[in-house]
Design a protein around this motif. Structure first.
Motif, PDB file in Angstrom:
ATOM      1  N   LYS A  52     -24.776  33.252  44.480  1.00 53.72           N
ATOM      2  CA  LYS A  52     -24.824  34.174  45.609  1.00 53.72           C
ATOM      3  C   LYS A  52     -25.948  33.735  46.547  1.00 53.72           C
ATOM      4  N   GLN A  53     -25.710  33.909  47.842  1.00 52.81           N
ATOM      5  CA  GLN A  53     -26.681  33.480  48.847  1.00 52.81           C
ATOM      6  C   GLN A  53     -26.775  34.550  49.925  1.00 52.81           C
ATOM      7  N   TYR A  54     -27.988  34.851  50.347  1.00 48.98           N
ATOM      8  CA  TYR A  54     -28.152  35.749  51.476  1.00 48.98           C
ATOM      9  C   TYR A  54     -29.489  35.504  52.143  1.00 48.98           C
ATOM     10  N   VAL A  82     -32.134  33.303  50.031  1.00 50.31           N
ATOM     11  CA  VAL A  82     -32.105  33.530  48.580  1.00 50.31           C
ATOM     12  C   VAL A  82     -30.869  32.866  47.993  1.00 50.31           C
ATOM     13  N   GLU A  83     -31.081  32.031  46.972  1.00 51.62           N
ATOM     14  CA  GLU A  83     -29.974  31.373  46.268  1.00 51.62           C
ATOM     15  C   GLU A  83     -30.092  31.672  44.771  1.00 51.62           C
ATOM     16  N   THR A  84     -29.059  32.241  44.202  1.00 49.14           N
ATOM     17  CA  THR A  84     -29.078  32.544  42.774  1.00 49.14           C
ATOM     18  C   THR A  84     -28.483  31.382  41.970  1.00 49.14           C
ATOM     19  N   PHE A 112     -27.132  30.403  59.699  1.00 52.10           N
ATOM     20  CA  PHE A 112     -27.839  29.250  59.134  1.00 52.10           C
ATOM     21  C   PHE A 112     -26.911  28.037  59.038  1.00 52.10           C
ATOM     22  N   SER A 113     -25.695  28.264  58.577  1.00 49.45           N
ATOM     23  CA  SER A 113     -24.757  27.154  58.360  1.00 49.45           C
ATOM     24  C   SER A 113     -24.337  26.478  59.660  1.00 49.45           C
ATOM     25  N   ARG A 114     -24.509  27.164  60.784  1.00 52.29           N
ATOM     26  CA  ARG A 114     -24.116  26.589  62.075  1.00 52.29           C
ATOM     27  C   ARG A 114     -25.258  25.824  62.755  1.00 52.29           C
ATOM     28  N   HIS A 123     -39.371  16.805  48.639  1.00 53.07           N
ATOM     29  CA  HIS A 123     -37.985  16.889  49.070  1.00 53.07           C
ATOM     30  C   HIS A 123     -37.304  18.093  48.405  1.00 53.07           C
ATOM     31  N   ALA A 124     -36.458  18.745  49.149  1.00 54.24           N
ATOM     32  CA  ALA A 124     -35.730  19.901  48.630  1.00 54.24           C
ATOM     33  C   ALA A 124     -34.405  20.008  49.388  1.00 54.24           C
ATOM     34  N   THR A 125     -33.598  20.969  49.009  1.00 56.29           N
ATOM     35  CA  THR A 125     -32.366  21.268  49.734  1.00 56.29           C
ATOM     36  C   THR A 125     -32.258  22.773  49.917  1.00 56.29           C
ATOM     37  N   CYS A 126     -31.451  23.176  50.868  1.00 51.44           N
ATOM     38  CA  CYS A 126     -31.126  24.592  51.044  1.00 51.44           C
ATOM     39  C   CYS A 126     -29.728  24.689  51.638  1.00 51.44           C
ATOM     40  N   LEU A 127     -28.830  25.274  50.917  1.00 48.27           N
ATOM     41  CA  LEU A 127     -27.434  25.423  51.346  1.00 48.27           C
ATOM     42  C   LEU A 127     -26.864  24.086  51.803  1.00 48.27           C
ATOM     43  N   GLY A 128     -27.164  23.036  51.041  1.00 49.52           N
ATOM     44  CA  GLY A 128     -26.583  21.723  51.299  1.00 49.52           C
ATOM     45  C   GLY A 128     -27.322  20.860  52.294  1.00 49.52           C
ATOM     46  N   VAL A 129     -28.410  21.353  52.869  1.00 48.06           N
ATOM     47  CA  VAL A 129     -29.178  20.578  53.842  1.00 48.06           C
ATOM     48  C   VAL A 129     -30.386  19.951  53.139  1.00 48.06           C
ATOM     49  N   LYS A 130     -30.550  18.639  53.250  1.00 50.59           N
ATOM     50  CA  LYS A 130     -31.695  17.963  52.671  1.00 50.59           C
ATOM     51  C   LYS A 130     -32.911  18.165  53.567  1.00 50.59           C
ATOM     52  N   LEU A 131     -34.028  18.598  52.951  1.00 52.62           N
ATOM     53  CA  LEU A 131     -35.209  18.975  53.711  1.00 52.62           C
ATOM     54  C   LEU A 131     -36.471  18.377  53.088  1.00 52.62           C
ATOM     55  N   THR A 132     -37.547  18.335  53.866  1.00 51.30           N
ATOM     56  CA  THR A 132     -38.853  17.928  53.362  1.00 51.30           C
ATOM     57  C   THR A 132     -39.889  18.950  53.812  1.00 51.30           C
TER      58      THR A 132
END
Length: 439
Positions: A3-5, A58-60, A102-104, A152-161
């Motif tokens: 779940k994500q919100y 938030v990602e469960t 966010f996804s857009r 390095h991390a990710t959030c909802l499929g986006v690679k981030l630093t």
């Protein structure tokens, strides 16, 4: 199901109905725990030092490698059921309010807004691995100079630093403050430099078995000697300093000024504790008035004028500022007893010898005005050459002269500045010592 919100931090902290959303995302086995009220109190305490306008994704059902290592080596072996997945919170500057918005967003915009993450473990000491940028903090925690690494991390499929310093709370059983402090250091160096690598909790504990006369799990903590040994085993040359040294604070500040994180042992009425010192608070350079030394009665040593330092303490949020004489405000009669410096193995000249040599040269050769400031720190030749090349106050001829100097891999630098120039971050004279020579 994952779940994500998205929720605003200020709204989460101020509206119980909103915070209940997160509660309902937690596994039933966690929500039924009798300590769950304290779980949420700890979370709110860590979020309360972040800027209220920030957005939180938030990602469960998040699989955290560090907690999974602890889970399979310890918590899964107990009768009481423990959940193995975590919840991850990712922090962003305002710019969206829903998962759909966010996804857009373009990936470049997501990166621009990103400020780090926090893992929530499904145990009572819930704050797991977190890397948060100091830019996410409220004042005065953003008024600091700290040593940081890129993660390095990710959030909802986006690679981030994100640039930050590792932090986590102890779980109180498998990892106490001492193991957590050591893990923080290894996580930092393993992501900062290719020479080192991060280590999982089980690896840290297994490495120390050979040097222990009793069981390591459940943990009763580590001695400063064991912390030093754990650091040595990861390829460092560890130096241990005690508060019995007359120049204890001067040396402590010197290493912090060099950008080195320190493992710090603290004594208190409640017992021993371990934290990581990762930097210092910004200092008003117009108020340099402490630290006269040797024959130069009018010279001021910078390292005596820093009073507040930045600590990552497993019992509190990251980047907490404390006075040197009061290193943990929640502990009675707390005092720094010792600290461990994780040095590169090719650094042979310690701070005390570099300071003594520099001061001898200054007293013998220099004639600066009363109130001039002396500042000593350790750096790599590569970093210092980069600083010289980018410094607009150096003439081209002077830059070339310094860049042509043959220097070792690591150097001790002592800067001498008049009071007026020091306030403008300018230097009048330099002493450069070979840190790869023991004398």
């Amino acid at each position: 199901m994952i779940k994500q919100y998205v929720v605003n931090i200020g709204t989460f902290l101020g509206d119980k109905n909103v915070s209940d959303i997160l509660i309902n995302q937690m596994p039933l086995v966690v929500r039924k725990d009798e300590q769950f009220g304290k779980y949420m109190d700890r979370l709110r305490a860590h979020l309360s030092v972040l800027r209220a306008e920030l957005m939180m994704v938030v990602e469960t059902e998040y699989v955290d490698a560090v907690f999974r290592d602890t889970y399979y080596n310890y918590f899964s072996t107990k009768l009481k059921p423990y959940y193995r997945n975590c919840v991850r919170l990712s922090f962003f500057e305002p710019g969206f309010s829903t998962v759909e918005e966010f996804s857009r967003l373009p990936e470049g915009e997501v990166q621009r807004l990103y400020l780090g993450f926090m893992v929530l473990r499904p145990i009572g000491k819930c704050i797991g691995r977190n890397i948060i940028s100091p830019k996410a903090k409220v004042a005065p925690y953003n008024n600091v100079k700290t040593t940081l690494a890129e993660f390095h991390a990710t959030c909802l499929g986006v690679k981030l630093t994100v640039e930050g310093f590792p932090h986590a709370s102890q779980d109180g059983e498998y990892m106490t403050c001492a193991e957590t402090t050591t893990w923080n250091l290894m996580e930092y160096f393993g992501n900062k430099y290719a020479l080192y690598r991060p280590m999982l909790p089980s690896e840290l504990i297994n490495n120390l078995h050979a040097f222990s006369t009793q069981r390591m799990v459940p943990s009763s903590g580590l001695t400063v000697q064991q912390i030093s040994m754990a650091i040595e085993q990861q390829g460092f040359s560890a130096l241990l300093y005690s508060n019995k040294d007359a120049r204890f604070k001067e040396l402590f500040t010197c290493y912090v000024e060099s950008g080195l994180p320190l493992a710090v042992a603290i004594s208190s009425k409640a017992g021993g504790h371990a934290v990581v010192c990762i930097g210092r608070e910004e200092v008003d350079r117009s108020r340099m008035n402490n630290g006269m030394y040797l024959g130069k009665t009018g010279y001021v040593i910078w390292n005596y004028n820093v009073d507040k330092f930045v600590f990552n303490d497993d019992n509190r949020p990251s980047y907490m500022i404390d006075e040197f004489t009061k290193p943990t405000q929640y502990l009675t009669n707390a005092a720094i007893q010792s600290f461990i410096v994780p040095l590169h193995k090719k650094i042979y000249l310690p701070a005390e010898q570099a300071i003594d040599t520099s001061h001898f040269i200054i007293n013998k050769e220099f004639t600066f005005a009363t109130g001039s400031v002396v500042r000593t720190f350790l750096t790599s030749c590569r970093s210092y050459r980069e600083y010289i090349r980018r410094n607009p106050d150096f003439t081209d001829a002077l830059k070339l002269a310094y860049l042509k100097l043959e220097m070792p891999k690591f150097i001790w630098v002592t800067e001498v500045s008049t009071s007026a120039d020091f306030q403008q971050s300018k230097v009048n004279s330099l002493i450069i010592l070979d840190a790869t020579s023991p004398t």
